[in-house]
Design a protein around this motif. Structure first.
Motif, PDB file in Angstrom:
ATOM      1  N   VAL A 243       8.170  -0.460  -3.636  1.00  0.00           N
ATOM      2  CA  VAL A 243       7.780  -1.744  -3.323  1.00  0.00           C
ATOM      3  C   VAL A 243       6.749  -2.463  -4.482  1.00  0.00           C
ATOM      4  N   THR A 244       7.418  -3.550  -5.191  1.00  0.00           N
ATOM      5  CA  THR A 244       6.380  -4.496  -5.491  1.00  0.00           C
ATOM      6  C   THR A 244       5.548  -5.452  -5.158  1.00  0.00           C
ATOM      7  N   VAL A 245       3.788  -5.202  -4.925  1.00  0.00           N
ATOM      8  CA  VAL A 245       3.347  -6.398  -4.443  1.00  0.00           C
ATOM      9  C   VAL A 245       2.328  -6.998  -5.495  1.00  0.00           C
ATOM     10  N   ALA A 246       3.062  -8.278  -5.083  1.00  0.00           N
ATOM     11  CA  ALA A 246       2.383  -9.756  -6.469  1.00  0.00           C
ATOM     12  C   ALA A 246       0.904  -9.802  -5.737  1.00  0.00           C
TER      13      ALA A 246
ATOM     14  N   PRO B 177      -2.358  -5.306  -4.072  1.00  0.00           N
ATOM     15  CA  PRO B 177      -1.218  -6.064  -5.441  1.00  0.00           C
ATOM     16  C   PRO B 177      -0.866  -4.251  -5.768  1.00  0.00           C
ATOM     17  N   GLY B 178       0.172  -4.529  -6.336  1.00  0.00           N
ATOM     18  CA  GLY B 178       0.786  -2.916  -7.538  1.00  0.00           C
ATOM     19  C   GLY B 178       1.855  -2.521  -6.389  1.00  0.00           C
ATOM     20  N   LYS B 179       2.251  -1.290  -6.899  1.00  0.00           N
ATOM     21  CA  LYS B 179       3.256  -0.154  -6.162  1.00  0.00           C
ATOM     22  C   LYS B 179       3.166   0.382  -5.285  1.00  0.00           C
ATOM     23  N   ARG B 180       3.499   0.407  -4.082  1.00  0.00           N
ATOM     24  CA  ARG B 180       4.185   0.945  -3.053  1.00  0.00           C
ATOM     25  C   ARG B 180       5.401   2.004  -2.850  1.00  0.00           C
ATOM     26  N   TYR B 181       5.272   3.315  -2.225  1.00  0.00           N
ATOM     27  CA  TYR B 181       6.505   4.589  -2.416  1.00  0.00           C
ATOM     28  C   TYR B 181       6.119   4.516  -1.362  1.00  0.00           C
TER      29      TYR B 181
ATOM     30  N   VAL C 245       3.827   7.954  -0.335  1.00  0.00           N
ATOM     31  CA  VAL C 245       3.211   9.869  -1.400  1.00  0.00           C
ATOM     32  C   VAL C 245       3.586   8.273  -2.714  1.00  0.00           C
ATOM     33  N   SER C 246       2.896   8.844  -4.061  1.00  0.00           N
ATOM     34  CA  SER C 246       2.666   9.293  -4.934  1.00  0.00           C
ATOM     35  C   SER C 246       3.816   8.900  -5.497  1.00  0.00           C
ATOM     36  N   LYS C 247       4.066   8.036  -7.016  1.00  0.00           N
ATOM     37  CA  LYS C 247       4.958   7.816  -7.611  1.00  0.00           C
ATOM     38  C   LYS C 247       5.952   9.303  -7.881  1.00  0.00           C
ATOM     39  N   ALA C 248       5.299   9.968  -8.345  1.00  0.00           N
ATOM     40  CA  ALA C 248       5.636  11.357  -8.153  1.00  0.00           C
ATOM     41  C   ALA C 248       6.246  12.375  -7.826  1.00  0.00           C
ATOM     42  N   ASP C 249       5.883  12.342  -6.205  1.00  0.00           N
ATOM     43  CA  ASP C 249       6.136  12.664  -5.195  1.00  0.00           C
ATOM     44  C   ASP C 249       7.413  11.202  -4.376  1.00  0.00           C
ATOM     45  N   TYR C 250       7.433  10.657  -4.235  1.00  0.00           N
ATOM     46  CA  TYR C 250       8.849   9.692  -4.299  1.00  0.00           C
ATOM     47  C   TYR C 250       9.812   9.891  -5.634  1.00  0.00           C
ATOM     48  N   ASP C 251       9.800  10.173  -6.591  1.00  0.00           N
ATOM     49  CA  ASP C 251      11.177  10.947  -7.841  1.00  0.00           C
ATOM     50  C   ASP C 251      11.275  11.733  -7.117  1.00  0.00           C
ATOM     51  N   ALA C 252      10.291  12.761  -6.706  1.00  0.00           N
ATOM     52  CA  ALA C 252      10.338  14.238  -6.038  1.00  0.00           C
ATOM     53  C   ALA C 252      11.635  14.127  -4.886  1.00  0.00           C
ATOM     54  N   CYS C 253      11.305  12.756  -4.255  1.00  0.00           N
ATOM     55  CA  CYS C 253      11.181  13.181  -2.492  1.00  0.00           C
ATOM     56  C   CYS C 253      10.804  14.309  -2.099  1.00  0.00           C
ATOM     57  N   SER C 254       9.719  13.995  -2.006  1.00  0.00           N
ATOM     58  CA  SER C 254       8.395  15.104  -1.619  1.00  0.00           C
ATOM     59  C   SER C 254       7.577  14.659  -0.640  1.00  0.00           C
ATOM     60  N   GLY C 255       7.291  15.185   0.940  1.00  0.00           N
ATOM     61  CA  GLY C 255       6.836  14.289   1.437  1.00  0.00           C
ATOM     62  C   GLY C 255       5.152  15.699   1.423  1.00  0.00           C
TER      63      GLY C 255
END
Length: 200
Positions: free
Chosen positions: A119-122, A98-102, A69-79
């Motif tokens: 997850v932070t992918v380097a 690389p980047g953030k994955r949720y 999911v996106s960062k906003a949906d991750y924070d809201a626990c929304s699928g």
């Protein structure tokens, strides 16, 4: 030219093989189990060196899923707006960029119970130069020796200050064009000798 291309092709294949061999598979939570048993997935992920090209492996029962999911949906626990959703009990996700994955479990209440992972992918490190690659050969340039300056002849107005010197008639002084020819041929011989020494 063909040899250089062959060496570059071998080096590229070797670099790719090294990068693929270095890719790691990260079992989520350490064991790979994706469940609501109280594992702190983010604390686990923070201790991992996760890089581009690695994979994340999830093992879970039929009552769960893995939803990116996106960062906003991750924070809201929304699928409700999944980027991608996986089912089937075993999922391996390639972390290609690389980047953030949720990730969350989109079953109601499971994300809030702890089934969420950031997850932070380097970025992958650039491959090291190939060992067998020839290095460019540096060549030194050799400048020819400049011709010596010819002393000016005394002018008639300064004869009082200079002693009178006569030039022997048996050995006339060379003309400036003769001196340049002699010095030019010596410079060519010296330059050829220097090039021969460098080639050894």
């Amino acid at each position: 030219m063909a040899m250089a291309r062959a060496i570059l092709a071998v080096a590229a294949v070797a670099a790719l093989a090294v990068q693929l061999a270095a890719a790691a598979d990260h079992k989520v939570g350490g064991s790979g189990n994706w469940d609501a048993s109280g594992t702190n997935y983010n604390a686990w992920a923070a201790k991992q060196a996760i890089k581009q090209g690695d994979t994340m492996s999830f093992k879970y029962s039929a009552s769960h899923d893995v939803t990116e999911v996106s960062k906003a949906d991750y924070d809201a626990c929304s699928g409700a707006n999944p980027i991608k959703s996986y089912t089937g009990g075993a999922t391996s996700i390639k972390l290609a960029a690389p980047g953030k994955r949720y990730f969350i479990c989109s079953i109601p209440g499971h994300c809030a119970a702890g089934m969420k992972l950031e997850v932070t992918v380097a970025a992958a490190a650039a491959p090291a130069p190939a060992a067998g690659k020839p290095k460019p050969r540096h060549q030194r340039s050799v400048a020819p020796t400049p011709a010596p300056a010819v002393a000016p002849e005394p002018s008639s107005s300064s004869t009082d200050e200079l002693p009178n010197v006569s030039t022997p008639t048996a050995a006339p002084a060379p003309k400036s064009s003769d001196a340049a020819t002699i010095l030019g041929s010596k410079a060519v011989v010296g330059l050829a000798a220097a090039v021969a020494l460098l080639a050894m």
